[in-house]
Scaffold this motif. Structure first.
Motif, PDB file in Angstrom:
ATOM      1  N   GLU A 150      63.489 -15.529  11.549  1.00 60.43           N
ATOM      2  CA  GLU A 150      64.676 -15.744  12.377  1.00 60.43           C
ATOM      3  C   GLU A 150      64.754 -14.631  13.408  1.00 60.43           C
ATOM      4  N   ILE A 151      65.050 -14.993  14.664  1.00 64.24           N
ATOM      5  CA  ILE A 151      65.136 -14.001  15.722  1.00 64.24           C
ATOM      6  C   ILE A 151      66.218 -14.388  16.725  1.00 64.24           C
ATOM      7  N   LEU A 152      66.953 -13.394  17.201  1.00 61.50           N
ATOM      8  CA  LEU A 152      67.922 -13.582  18.279  1.00 61.50           C
ATOM      9  C   LEU A 152      67.222 -13.213  19.580  1.00 61.50           C
ATOM     10  N   VAL A 153      67.156 -14.155  20.505  1.00 60.20           N
ATOM     11  CA  VAL A 153      66.445 -13.959  21.769  1.00 60.20           C
ATOM     12  C   VAL A 153      67.462 -13.795  22.897  1.00 60.20           C
ATOM     13  N   ALA A 154      67.289 -12.741  23.689  1.00 62.26           N
ATOM     14  CA  ALA A 154      68.199 -12.441  24.797  1.00 62.26           C
ATOM     15  C   ALA A 154      68.133 -13.523  25.875  1.00 62.26           C
ATOM     16  N   ASP A 155      69.129 -13.519  26.759  1.00 59.94           N
ATOM     17  CA  ASP A 155      69.214 -14.475  27.864  1.00 59.94           C
ATOM     18  C   ASP A 155      67.986 -14.399  28.766  1.00 59.94           C
ATOM     19  N   ASN A 156      67.529 -15.546  29.227  1.00 62.04           N
ATOM     20  CA  ASN A 156      66.410 -15.682  30.158  1.00 62.04           C
ATOM     21  C   ASN A 156      65.107 -15.079  29.620  1.00 62.04           C
ATOM     22  N   GLN A 157      64.860 -15.268  28.340  1.00 62.74           N
ATOM     23  CA  GLN A 157      63.634 -14.801  27.699  1.00 62.74           C
ATOM     24  C   GLN A 157      62.902 -15.992  27.086  1.00 62.74           C
ATOM     25  N   GLU A 158      61.647 -15.773  26.710  1.00 63.40           N
ATOM     26  CA  GLU A 158      60.821 -16.828  26.139  1.00 63.40           C
ATOM     27  C   GLU A 158      60.165 -16.349  24.847  1.00 63.40           C
ATOM     28  N   LEU A 159      59.765 -17.300  24.019  1.00 68.65           N
ATOM     29  CA  LEU A 159      58.958 -17.035  22.826  1.00 68.65           C
ATOM     30  C   LEU A 159      57.635 -17.763  22.992  1.00 68.65           C
ATOM     31  N   TRP A 160      56.542 -17.058  22.733  1.00 69.06           N
ATOM     32  CA  TRP A 160      55.202 -17.614  22.844  1.00 69.06           C
ATOM     33  C   TRP A 160      54.468 -17.403  21.537  1.00 69.06           C
ATOM     34  N   ALA A 161      53.538 -18.309  21.227  1.00 74.48           N
ATOM     35  CA  ALA A 161      52.744 -18.196  20.006  1.00 74.48           C
ATOM     36  C   ALA A 161      51.293 -18.548  20.293  1.00 74.48           C
ATOM     37  N   ILE A 162      50.397 -17.950  19.514  1.00 74.48           N
ATOM     38  CA  ILE A 162      48.971 -18.267  19.572  1.00 74.48           C
ATOM     39  C   ILE A 162      48.462 -18.335  18.143  1.00 74.48           C
ATOM     40  N   GLY A 163      47.501 -19.221  17.911  1.00 75.87           N
ATOM     41  CA  GLY A 163      46.948 -19.380  16.573  1.00 75.87           C
ATOM     42  C   GLY A 163      46.099 -18.200  16.153  1.00 75.87           C
ATOM     43  N   GLY A 164      45.985 -18.024  14.849  1.00 72.54           N
ATOM     44  CA  GLY A 164      45.230 -16.896  14.330  1.00 72.54           C
ATOM     45  C   GLY A 164      43.950 -17.269  13.624  1.00 72.54           C
ATOM     46  N   GLY A 165      43.579 -18.546  13.670  1.00 71.13           N
ATOM     47  CA  GLY A 165      42.361 -18.955  12.976  1.00 71.13           C
ATOM     48  C   GLY A 165      41.783 -20.205  13.600  1.00 71.13           C
ATOM     49  N   GLY A 166      40.819 -20.793  12.937  1.00 69.21           N
ATOM     50  CA  GLY A 166      40.135 -21.955  13.473  1.00 69.21           C
ATOM     51  C   GLY A 166      40.918 -23.253  13.365  1.00 69.21           C
ATOM     52  N   THR A 167      41.948 -23.290  12.514  1.00 68.19           N
ATOM     53  CA  THR A 167      42.733 -24.499  12.306  1.00 68.19           C
ATOM     54  C   THR A 167      44.047 -24.393  13.072  1.00 68.19           C
ATOM     55  N   ALA A 168      44.380 -25.447  13.805  1.00 63.53           N
ATOM     56  CA  ALA A 168      45.646 -25.451  14.548  1.00 63.53           C
ATOM     57  C   ALA A 168      46.824 -25.388  13.558  1.00 63.53           C
TER      58      ALA A 168
END
Length: 83
Positions: A56-74
Motif C-alpha cells: 500500500e502506498i500514498l502517491v502525491a499529486d501529479n505523480q506516477e507509479l511504474w513497474a518492471i518484471g523481475g524474471g522471465g515470466t510476465a
C-alpha cells in the motif's frame, strides 16, 4: 475506488497515476516486480515485490507509479486506487 490489472514483463509499464489530488494505491503481484515513480524503473532502483506480495502506498499529486518484471515470466499486477 477503481481496480485495474496489468501484465508486467521486461518493459516498464505505468500502473498508476494521480491527477489533481493524492491517492492511495494497493498493489498485489503474481511474480517478482520492481516499482518506483519513474518510467526508468529497473531492478537496481525499484522497490522489490515478490510473488504474492501486497503493498500500500500514498502517491502525491501529479505523480506516477511504474513497474518492471523481475524474471522471465510476465507478472500479473493488480492495482486498486482509492482516495
Amino acid at each position: 475506488m477503481e481496480s485495474q490489472q496489468f501484465s508486467v514483463d521486461g518493459v516498464a509499464v505505468k500502473i498508476g497515476s494521480t491527477n489533481g489530488s493524492p491517492a492511495r494505491f494497493w498493489i498485489h503481484t503474481t511474480q517478482t516486480i520492481y516499482v518506483n515513480g519513474k518510467s526508468t524503473v529497473t531492478s537496481g532502483n525499484g522497490f522489490k515485490m515478490d510473488n504474492g506480495d501486497q503493498f500500500e502506498i500514498l502517491v502525491a499529486d501529479n505523480q506516477e507509479l511504474w513497474a518492471i518484471g523481475g524474471g522471465g515470466t510476465a507478472a500479473t499486477v493488480y492495482v486498486m486506487k482509492g482516495v
